[in-house]
Design an enzyme around this catalytic site. Structure first.
Site, PDB file in Angstrom:
ATOM      1  CB  VAL A 276       0.307   5.592   1.001  1.00  0.00           C
ATOM      2  CG1 VAL A 276       1.014   4.267   1.281  1.00  0.00           C
ATOM      3  CG2 VAL A 276      -0.938   5.359   0.139  1.00  0.00           C
ATOM      4  N   PRO A 277       1.112   6.463   4.458  1.00  0.00           N
ATOM      5  CG  PRO A 277       0.551   5.780   6.639  1.00  0.00           C
ATOM      6  CD  PRO A 277       0.104   5.671   5.203  1.00  0.00           C
ATOM      7  CB  CYS A 278       6.179   6.398   2.976  1.00  0.00           C
ATOM      8  SG  CYS A 278       6.012   8.004   2.172  1.00  0.00           S
ATOM      9  CG  HIS A 279       4.610  10.568   7.130  1.00  0.00           C
ATOM     10  ND1 HIS A 279       3.612  10.417   6.192  1.00  0.00           N
ATOM     11  CD2 HIS A 279       3.977  10.687   8.330  1.00  0.00           C
ATOM     12  CE1 HIS A 279       2.434  10.457   6.796  1.00  0.00           C
ATOM     13  NE2 HIS A 279       2.632  10.605   8.094  1.00  0.00           N
ATOM     14  NE  ARG A 280       0.959   8.188  10.044  1.00  0.00           N
ATOM     15  CZ  ARG A 280      -0.334   8.030   9.829  1.00  0.00           C
ATOM     16  NH1 ARG A 280      -0.854   6.807   9.870  1.00  0.00           N
ATOM     17  NH2 ARG A 280      -1.125   9.046   9.574  1.00  0.00           N
TER      18      ARG A 280
END
Length: 313
Positions: A276-280
């Protein structure tokens, strides 16, 4: 409250990830992956601290203690094609601003109508379900969570699964394993936890192997959070590989443009890092900020993704 733990047991998940790439690797290969990330981590920290000086390969290799040739080969193999210079350019503020501008139209489409399989060619395909609000309020009571640490391109990864799919993914640098485990325990303190490397290995092999990212073999995940948090995490799943967005953009597309701070809090509580790409999600103006598992790791993930996008474009 101390989480309940039971003896290790093998979990057979119906329809679970069939990709066993990690299981096929030798223990030596898996340890090499951890050593590679340690070199990458130290390189990123040095490049970040000295980016204004634009240090060259020779200077970086002197600091790391590897020959320029070896370091260059390691970097390009790890990122899928980026040199150390290309990597630091990929995670600078100027490039982040540029990426936000380029991603704007893509994200409009993603947030409004979703993305088709063909347009997400390089993305990690995911199917998800949310746990019931009652089960969430029970803080994991009745849930059995199988967990283990596995090597990854970004250090040791704590992989946690339920019978419904992947429920947690955390990272740890050497010596931080217990802290990462306690952090994840605290999210669902009433769950029953079982150490099981076999049950979690196929998930680790699928998550960190882009060759396994196929629409026909999606990664199953379970979202365990409040209704608002789950709505935010579902928005994160719409951000394609190679694209970026901001907290305010997510809040706007959720129909509440004033909720960017609440969105930021929900993004920070995301229990399934990387997938779940919270880094984006970037701060206003493209600042690389706010990552639970450390800004160096966030830069590493963003650079790794940029390299794989460039290498498969």
């Amino acid at each position: 409250m101390t989480p309940k733990q039971t003896s290790p047991a093998h979990l057979l998940l119906d329809g679970a990830c069939p990709i066993l790439t990690d299981a096929q690797k030798s223990p030596e290969d898996r340890q090499d992956a951890l050593r590679d990330y340690d070199t990458i981590r130290r390189s990123i920290e040095y490049l970040t601290d000295h980016w204004r000086d634009q240090p060259g390969l020779e200077r970086l290799s002197d600091h790391i203690g590897l020959s320029p040739h070896h370091l260059q080969r390691l970097f390009t193999r790890w990122t899928g094609g980026l040199s150390p210079k290309g990597f630091i350019q990929a995670v600078t503020l100027d490039n982040a601003k540029k990426m936000l501008d380029q991603s704007a139209s893509v994200m409009e489409t993603a947030f409004e109508v979703g993305l088709s399989g063909s347009s997400r060619l390089h993305d990690l395909f995911v199917t998800h379900e949310a746990i019931t609000p009652g089960a969430y309020k029970a803080k994991g009571l009745g849930l059995t969570i199988f967990y283990a640490f596995h090597p990854s391109p970004f250090g040791k990864a704590l992989v946690m699964v339920t019978e419904h799919g992947l429920a947690g993914l955390a990272f740890a640098d050497p010596g931080e394993e217990q802290s990462a485990l306690e952090d994840m325990y605290g999210r669902w303190p009433n769950a029953t936890y079982r150490l099981d490397e076999e049950a979690t290995r196929s998930y680790a092999g699928h998550i960190f192997n882009p060759d396994a990212w196929q629409q026909e073999q999606p990664l199953r995940i379970t979202l365990i959070g409040t209704d608002f948090e789950i709505r935010v995490w579902e928005m994160l799943l719409k951000i394609p590989l190679g694209s970026m967005t901001t907290y305010s953009a997510i809040a706007r597309h959720m129909g509440n443009p004033k909720a960017s701070r609440a969105v930021g809090t929900a993004v920070g509580k995301n229990p399934i890092s990387f997938v779940v790409p919270c880094h984006r999600v970037l701060g206003k103006g493209g600042s690389i900020c706010g990552y639970h598992w450390g800004l160096t790791r966030k830069r590493a993930i963003l650079g790794w993704e940029q390299g794989h996008v460039a290498g498969n474009g």
